[in-house]
Design a protein around this motif. Structure first.
Motif, PDB file in Angstrom:
ATOM      1  N   ALA A   1      -7.307  22.159   0.070  1.00 22.52           N
ATOM      2  CA  ALA A   1      -7.748  23.539  -0.157  1.00 22.52           C
ATOM      3  C   ALA A   1      -6.521  24.433  -0.083  1.00 22.52           C
ATOM      4  N   GLN A   2      -6.451  25.455  -0.942  1.00 26.79           N
ATOM      5  CA  GLN A   2      -5.278  26.329  -0.903  1.00 26.79           C
ATOM      6  C   GLN A   2      -5.550  27.489   0.061  1.00 26.79           C
ATOM      7  N   HIS A   3      -5.844  28.641  -0.471  1.00 27.63           N
ATOM      8  CA  HIS A   3      -6.144  29.755   0.445  1.00 27.63           C
ATOM      9  C   HIS A   3      -7.287  30.559  -0.172  1.00 27.63           C
ATOM     10  N   PRO A   4      -8.521  30.039  -0.006  1.00 34.16           N
ATOM     11  CA  PRO A   4      -9.679  30.643  -0.700  1.00 34.16           C
ATOM     12  C   PRO A   4     -10.163  31.920  -0.038  1.00 34.16           C
ATOM     13  N   ASP A   5      -9.257  32.850   0.173  1.00 34.07           N
ATOM     14  CA  ASP A   5      -9.621  34.090   0.881  1.00 34.07           C
ATOM     15  C   ASP A   5     -10.660  34.903   0.107  1.00 34.07           C
ATOM     16  N   TRP A   6     -10.448  35.009  -1.218  1.00 38.48           N
ATOM     17  CA  TRP A   6     -11.336  35.842  -2.028  1.00 38.48           C
ATOM     18  C   TRP A   6     -12.737  35.249  -2.077  1.00 38.48           C
ATOM     19  N   GLU A   7     -12.854  33.942  -2.280  1.00 33.16           N
ATOM     20  CA  GLU A   7     -14.171  33.296  -2.383  1.00 33.16           C
ATOM     21  C   GLU A   7     -14.941  33.434  -1.067  1.00 33.16           C
ATOM     22  N   LEU A   8     -14.247  33.221   0.063  1.00 27.62           N
ATOM     23  CA  LEU A   8     -14.934  33.288   1.348  1.00 27.62           C
ATOM     24  C   LEU A   8     -15.293  34.725   1.706  1.00 27.62           C
TER      25      LEU A   8
ATOM     26  N   ASP B   1     -10.919  22.060   5.540  1.00 24.21           N
ATOM     27  CA  ASP B   1      -9.743  22.767   5.053  1.00 24.21           C
ATOM     28  C   ASP B   1     -10.141  24.101   4.415  1.00 24.21           C
ATOM     29  N   MET B   2     -11.244  24.099   3.671  1.00 24.23           N
ATOM     30  CA  MET B   2     -11.709  25.349   3.052  1.00 24.23           C
ATOM     31  C   MET B   2     -12.022  26.403   4.117  1.00 24.23           C
ATOM     32  N   ALA B   3     -12.458  25.916   5.292  1.00 24.60           N
ATOM     33  CA  ALA B   3     -12.815  26.855   6.357  1.00 24.60           C
ATOM     34  C   ALA B   3     -11.589  27.464   7.032  1.00 24.60           C
ATOM     35  N   ILE B   4     -10.474  26.733   6.995  1.00 25.37           N
ATOM     36  CA  ILE B   4      -9.313  27.196   7.792  1.00 25.37           C
ATOM     37  C   ILE B   4      -8.096  27.568   6.961  1.00 25.37           C
ATOM     38  N   ALA B   5      -8.079  27.192   5.671  1.00 26.05           N
ATOM     39  CA  ALA B   5      -6.857  27.381   4.884  1.00 26.05           C
ATOM     40  C   ALA B   5      -6.548  28.861   4.680  1.00 26.05           C
ATOM     41  N   GLY B   6      -7.566  29.672   4.526  1.00 22.62           N
ATOM     42  CA  GLY B   6      -7.347  31.120   4.481  1.00 22.62           C
ATOM     43  C   GLY B   6      -7.384  31.594   5.918  1.00 22.62           C
ATOM     44  N   HIS B   7      -6.309  32.242   6.360  1.00 19.68           N
ATOM     45  CA  HIS B   7      -6.241  32.531   7.796  1.00 19.68           C
ATOM     46  C   HIS B   7      -7.265  33.557   8.256  1.00 19.68           C
ATOM     47  N   GLY B   8      -7.776  34.372   7.328  1.00 18.74           N
ATOM     48  CA  GLY B   8      -8.725  35.392   7.745  1.00 18.74           C
ATOM     49  C   GLY B   8     -10.174  34.981   7.593  1.00 18.74           C
ATOM     50  N   ALA B   9     -10.429  33.731   7.132  1.00 17.66           N
ATOM     51  CA  ALA B   9     -11.802  33.352   6.816  1.00 17.66           C
ATOM     52  C   ALA B   9     -12.729  33.450   8.029  1.00 17.66           C
ATOM     53  N   PHE B  10     -12.193  33.169   9.217  1.00 11.44           N
ATOM     54  CA  PHE B  10     -13.035  33.235  10.414  1.00 11.44           C
ATOM     55  C   PHE B  10     -13.622  34.622  10.588  1.00 11.44           C
ATOM     56  N   PHE B  11     -12.883  35.637  10.056  1.00 12.16           N
ATOM     57  CA  PHE B  11     -13.384  37.004  10.133  1.00 12.16           C
ATOM     58  C   PHE B  11     -14.162  37.389   8.871  1.00 12.16           C
ATOM     59  N   HIS B  12     -13.621  37.012   7.694  1.00 12.63           N
ATOM     60  CA  HIS B  12     -14.265  37.405   6.434  1.00 12.63           C
ATOM     61  C   HIS B  12     -15.673  36.831   6.315  1.00 12.63           C
ATOM     62  N   ALA B  13     -15.843  35.580   6.738  1.00 12.90           N
ATOM     63  CA  ALA B  13     -17.146  34.926   6.592  1.00 12.90           C
ATOM     64  C   ALA B  13     -17.373  33.977   7.765  1.00 12.90           C
ATOM     65  N   PRO B  14     -17.609  34.540   8.956  1.00  9.25           N
ATOM     66  CA  PRO B  14     -17.698  33.705  10.159  1.00  9.25           C
ATOM     67  C   PRO B  14     -18.769  32.624  10.077  1.00  9.25           C
ATOM     68  N   GLU B  15     -19.942  32.972   9.565  1.00 12.15           N
ATOM     69  CA  GLU B  15     -21.031  31.981   9.535  1.00 12.15           C
ATOM     70  C   GLU B  15     -20.671  30.850   8.587  1.00 12.15           C
ATOM     71  N   GLU B  16     -20.102  31.206   7.434  1.00 12.30           N
ATOM     72  CA  GLU B  16     -19.746  30.193   6.458  1.00 12.30           C
ATOM     73  C   GLU B  16     -18.675  29.255   7.022  1.00 12.30           C
ATOM     74  N   VAL B  17     -17.715  29.821   7.743  1.00 13.42           N
ATOM     75  CA  VAL B  17     -16.645  29.006   8.323  1.00 13.42           C
ATOM     76  C   VAL B  17     -17.234  28.016   9.332  1.00 13.42           C
ATOM     77  N   LEU B  18     -18.149  28.486  10.171  1.00 16.40           N
ATOM     78  CA  LEU B  18     -18.742  27.583  11.160  1.00 16.40           C
ATOM     79  C   LEU B  18     -19.629  26.542  10.477  1.00 16.40           C
ATOM     80  N   ARG B  19     -20.337  26.944   9.410  1.00 18.43           N
ATOM     81  CA  ARG B  19     -21.162  26.003   8.656  1.00 18.43           C
ATOM     82  C   ARG B  19     -20.281  24.896   8.067  1.00 18.43           C
ATOM     83  N   LEU B  20     -19.153  25.290   7.482  1.00 17.82           N
ATOM     84  CA  LEU B  20     -18.273  24.303   6.853  1.00 17.82           C
ATOM     85  C   LEU B  20     -17.662  23.363   7.888  1.00 17.82           C
ATOM     86  N   LEU B  21     -17.246  23.933   9.030  1.00 27.53           N
ATOM     87  CA  LEU B  21     -16.652  23.073  10.055  1.00 27.53           C
ATOM     88  C   LEU B  21     -17.706  22.140  10.646  1.00 27.53           C
ATOM     89  N   GLY B  22     -18.938  22.638  10.786  1.00 25.34           N
ATOM     90  CA  GLY B  22     -20.021  21.784  11.269  1.00 25.34           C
ATOM     91  C   GLY B  22     -20.263  20.631  10.313  1.00 25.34           C
TER      92      GLY B  22
END
Lengths: 177, 510
Positions: free
Chosen positions: B275-282, B394-415
């Protein structure tokens, strides 16, 4: 004797220059406008452009200007004391650039606005104020138990986003006509 | 006489004070006039050079230049060593830092151990596509050489050409100063997803889409073509995998359908997707994106200085500009809001550590199964699970701001990543047992050294060749760029401070 004459005329000349300069400053800073109730006076110093633009588009624009909501309306003395105090604080903040970009109303200012909301909308709020006086403490500056009108009527009259982001294209002092 | 003295002194003091105030008022009036300045129809000459734009937009330029202040080199492999195991066999296992400011984009691309140590224009390891997001010189090259020629060859081919860091011309038209995009991959991606093109989008959408030129998931699509002379060439074209939508599952299906892999993990021999840095998508899936708050609203807040208002071009964490970014809408205290953001990050880190620990172990256990004689057919299902687990993680963490931009999605992906890694590990137990390996415990990878040893990364050799490259080829690039006028004389690229810091030369330069 000659010396003291020189001092006398020099002092008078400098005094006249100071008076002239003062008159120019009154003109340049549009100081006289502060004695009026024209909302444009509030954007003399460019900080309130966003508030002016949002108000201009609001339902209040036809009926109430800045001071109708923001200054006490019970008597002239209170009004001018508040005006002088706010004016002094604002001019210091603007001249020395000490204000924050997302301006927040002071507790005193909020109290005034709340009173003015009720005073204009008295027929609408009379029963409400009677009911709510039992529960709400409007005079409590922290509003620990009460609610202010605009906590529900969020968009009145400055929009829900209260800051520079509200009017992105209102850069500088461009007025919305 | 005394009263005349008083009158004289008093008048002089009053004149002095009024002169200061008059100066202040005049200054503010001047600021208003300055705002009206704009580039003409002829455009800005040498538009790739941000210094040329400074004549019209001094505040925007100065604030852009302040991205220099974001110079912290956070070694992510030291912080999260399991990443080196997950990326074994891929350049990311060599060197991976948290991003610095836009000011450093070109220099960090050159400094990274990932880009290797080419010795001339034709040596690798990476393709020209790696420059695409780094500089307004890239659209210039695409205009001059043609897109396919630009994407053909090795990264070193354009070392002396791509010299101005992400700047004004990356996002603005030089005739009107309006938002614009001059790289073709964004509109192709939007069209593939059935979305409006950049030009059809609203201004508010554009305030995010200009960021989406770079802050997205992409891959390099191998494209065969023939040049004017009829020679067969291969271009590696930056492509956004949006055909099945912008969801992580949609992109995963896209890559699976075309059998794409960025590399094969050297421990588990699994074909992987990075994954690169999917900041916009997340960002789109999170609450701010769904409510229409743009990237620029928070990262480039409107700023009032005296009589002027402008967008702050010091793109950075909005936690550093909370008054202008957050407090426009949120009316609680800055401290309270900051606490909420930090809590989101802690929650992400908690699940990230668990998921990637399992992903790392799954790679190593698969490697052990290969040693014990397990066949590719036996490991097929396990490798699919590992591929998907790591992609999602990787999609959940590659963009450094994803934890803030889309917290639920990041936790869903890591789960989901953790679940698939665990499934792989359960299957691995029985395969290892079948080949006579009982009670196997993967070696520890809790430090960068241990993890890189497992990934077989030879850091001293990589650093030595990089330092040699910096002394030779890189110096030639900079000399040529300056001689050909591609850089402004006061350019940031010529600023020695830009190159003063890296994750490795501070320790290795004498």
């Amino acid at each position: 004797m000659k010396n003291s004459n020189f001092l006398k005329y020099a002092a008078l000349l400098v005094f006249v220059i100071a008076i002239g300069f003062f008159a120019y400053m009154v003109h340049a800073s549009k100081a006289l406008s502060y004695l009026s109730s024209d909302p444009k006076a509030c954007i003399n110093c460019h900080v309130m452009n966003t508030q002016y633009a949002t108000w201009q588009h609001s339902s209040h624009a036809e009926r109430a200007g800045c001071i109708d909501c923001h200054l006490p309306r019970d008597n002239m003395v209170n009004k001018y004391i508040a005006k002088a105090r706010d004016g002094y604080n604002h001019s210091v903040a603007f001249t020395f650039n000490t204000y924050k970009n997302a301006i927040k109303i002071s507790d005193d200012g909020a109290k005034r606005v709340q009173e003015n909301c009720i005073s204009c909308h008295a027929s609408l709020t009379s029963q409400m104020t009677i009911n709510s006086d039992n529960d709400h403490k409007y005079d409590d500056p922290s509003v620990a138990t009460g609610r202010r009108c605009w906590e529900c009527h969020k968009g009145v009259p400055h929009g829900k986003v209260r800051g520079l982001a509200t009017t992105p294209n209102n850069l500088g002092v461009k007025e919305v006509k | 006489m005394m009263k005349f003295k008083l009158l004289l002194v008093g008048s002089l003091v009053a004149i002095g004070a009024m002169a200061l105030l008059a100066g202040n008022i005049t200054e503010r009036e001047k600021q208003r006039v300055e705002l009206a300045k704009a580039p003409s129809e002829a455009g800005i000459e040498g538009k790739a050079k941000s210094e040329e734009w400074a004549k019209y937009y001094p505040r925007q330029f100065d604030s852009w230049k302040k991205t220099k202040e974001s110079d912290n080199l956070d070694d992510m492999l030291a912080k999260k060593p399991y990443l080196a195991v997950a990326w074994a066999g891929y350049p990311f296992s060599k060197d991976y830092n948290a991003p610095r400011g836009h000011y450093y984009a070109v220099q960090d691309n050159i400094n990274s151990l990932r880009t290797g140590a080419p010795t001339d224009a034709k040596t690798g390891p990476l393709p020209t596509a790696c420059w695409t997001c780094k500089s307004p010189d890239v659209p210039r090259l695409i205009e001059e050489d043609g897109e396919l020629e630009y994407y053909t060859g090795k990264w070193a081919k354009y070392g002396a050409q791509v010299v101005n860091s992400v700047g004004c011309a990356t996002c603005h038209d030089d005739k009107t100063a309006q938002l614009s995009v001059r790289v073709p991959h964004l509109n192709r991606g939007l069209a593939a997803a059935g979305l409006k093109s950049f030009e059809e989008s609203t201004h508010q959408e554009k305030r995010s889409l200009v960021c989406a030129q770079c802050h997205v998931e992409y891959y390099f699509q191998k494209t065969e073509w023939k040049d004017a002379k009829g020679d067969a060439k291969t271009a590696m074209v930056v492509t956004l995998p949006y055909k099945n939508g912008l969801t992580v599952e949609g992109m995963e299906k896209y890559y699976d359908d075309i059998n794409f892999s960025d590399w094969t993990n050297s421990i588990s021999k699994t074909p992987m997707i990075k994954a690169q840095h999917p900041d916009w998508e997340l960002w789109r899936t999170g609450i701010h994106g769904q409510k229409g708050v743009s990237c620029a609203d928070c990262h480039m807040p409107y700023t009032q200085e005296g009589a002027v208002k402008y967008s702050d071009h010091q793109v950075q964490s909005p936690l550093k500009t909370m008054d202008k970014s957050c407090m426009n809408c949120h009316r609680e205290s800055e401290e309270k809001l900051k606490g909420i953001v930090h809590q989101k990050m802690e929650r992400k880190d908690f699940l990230m550590d668990i998921a990637f620990d399992n992903i790392g172990k799954a790679h190593i256990e698969t490697g052990r199964a290969i040693e014990a004689g397990a066949s590719d057919a036996e490991l097929k299902e396990i490798r699919t699970l590992i591929r998907h687990a790591q992609w999602r993680g990787d999609m959940a963490i590659a963009g450094h701001g994803a934890f803030f931009h889309a917290p639920e999605e990041v936790l869903r992906l890591l789960g989901s990543a953790n679940d698939q890694a665990q499934q792989a590990r359960i299957k691995l137990v029985s395969i290892l047992a079948k080949h006579g390996v009982m009670d196997y415990v993967a070696p520890e990878f809790d430090t960068k050294d241990k993890a890189q040893k497992i990934a077989k990364v030879d850091m001293p050799a990589l650093i030595a060749e990089k330092l040699k490259f910096k002394e030779t080829l890189e110096k030639e690039w900079k000399k040529e760029a300056a001689a050909k006028g591609r850089l402004a004389p006061n350019s940031v690229a010529l600023d020695p401070a830009v190159d003063s810091k890296s994750s490795y030369f501070d320790k290795n330069k004498k």
